[in-house]
Enzyme design. Structure first.
Site, PDB file in Angstrom:
ATOM      1  N   PRO A   1       0.683  -1.264  -0.029  1.00 42.15           N
ATOM      2  CA  PRO A   1       0.125  -0.009   0.170  1.00 42.15           C
ATOM      3  C   PRO A   1       0.857   1.353  -0.038  1.00 42.15           C
ATOM      4  CG  PRO A   1       0.038  -0.959   1.948  1.00 42.15           C
ATOM      5  CD  PRO A   1       0.698  -2.117   1.197  1.00 42.15           C
ATOM      6  N   GLU A   2       0.488   2.326  -1.030  1.00 39.76           N
ATOM      7  CA  GLU A   2       1.201   3.492  -0.796  1.00 39.76           C
ATOM      8  C   GLU A   2       0.235   4.533  -0.050  1.00 39.76           C
ATOM      9  OE1 GLU A   2       2.741   4.547  -4.736  1.00 39.76           O
ATOM     10  OE2 GLU A   2       3.260   2.646  -5.117  1.00 39.76           O
TER      11      GLU A   2
END
Ligand SMILES: [Zn+2]
Length: 272
Positions: A2-3
């Site tokens: 996840p960013e």
């Protein structure tokens, strides 16, 4: 992995569910064998604390209580969910029982996630956050900062964007997308980016991150938001994961290559 937009989306979901600031009445650590080993005694200090806020810094979720920050990185496959009854799933590693009778559960099949309890105001607290660059959606990340910080820098502009000491939260997907929108090739040397390009790149980074947040993040492999549903931004990607496909702008084929160990995508015609 996840960013920023995915973590921000998860955070917003958690904030909604925790609006009444419940107290943590019990914790259970089923498996502390995460990226950094964690013991039940460490997390036990959370019992009796009120969850006053959930925030995000870089790609970290922060559960704020009166005395502590419970810092969480989701690693590759971490997720949080609420349960009313029992509902135990495989890979549930950490459970917080809350005063509103719900359970907040951390699940992480691959166990690359991080759970770390730090006391607010402690040296450890400063050490955890001290080395991170500015938030890309906040004011201190502007074209002046980008210009100044890239001078003399010989790494590629893409590697620069992904360096958390320069600016936080921008990973492979959003660095690729922002460089496309700004018309800059990922391989260009950061120190050679012109002043006008710094301006369009800052605008592009913000635009890409904001529209990803608006569509609930990108679901690539395992990411799900706080309600277990997928994000929608993966359908809006211009270059990432589209090697060989036609550019949405000029119809030329999207090129792909490995740069600094990461798969990289760009349009040879639209990006200079
Ligand atoms: Zn193109």
């Amino acid at each position: 992995m996840p960013e920023l937009p995915e973590v921000e989306t998860i955070k917003r979901g958690l904030v909604q569910r925790l609006a009444r600031k419940p107290r943590i009445t019990a914790i259970e650590l089923k498996c502390g064998d995460l990226r950094r080993p964690v013991r039940e005694e460490e997390l036990g200090a959370l019992v009796g604390q009120r969850l006053t806020a959930v925030t995000r810094r870089a790609k970290y979720l922060v559960f704020v209580t009166e005395k502590f920050n419970l810092v969480n990185h989701l690693g590759m496959t971490g997720s949080w969910r609420f349960e009313k009854g029992g509902g135990h799933l495989k890979h549930d590693h950490f459970v917080m029982t809350l005063s509103d009778k719900t359970k907040l559960i951390y699940n992480d099949p691959r166990r690359f996630g991080l759970l770390r309890l730090v006391e607010t105001g402690s040296d450890e607290h400063a050490a955890v956050w001290g080395r991170l660059g500015p938030e890309p959606l906040e004011r201190d990340f502007d074209s002046g900062y980008l210009w100044k910080q890239t001078r003399g820098c010989r790494s590629s502009i893409k590697a620069w964007l992904m360096d958390q000491r320069r600016v936080v939260g921008v990973g492979n997907i959003y660095a690729s997308e922002a460089l496309f929108q700004a018309g800059i090739r990922p391989r260009r040397q950061a120190g050679r980016i012109k002043q006008a390009e710094c301006k369009s790149l800052v605008t592009a980074v913000r635009r890409v991150l904001n529209s990803a947040i608006d569509s609930g993040g990108s679901t690539i492999r395992d990411y799900r938001n706080a309600t277990g549903s997928e994000g929608g931004f993966q359908n809006l990607l211009s270059v990432y994961g589209r090697g060989g496909d036609p550019c949405r702008h000029c119809k030329n084929r999207i090129a792909s290559n490995v740069l600094a160990g990461r798969s990289t995508f760009w349009c040879p015609r639209c990006q200079k």
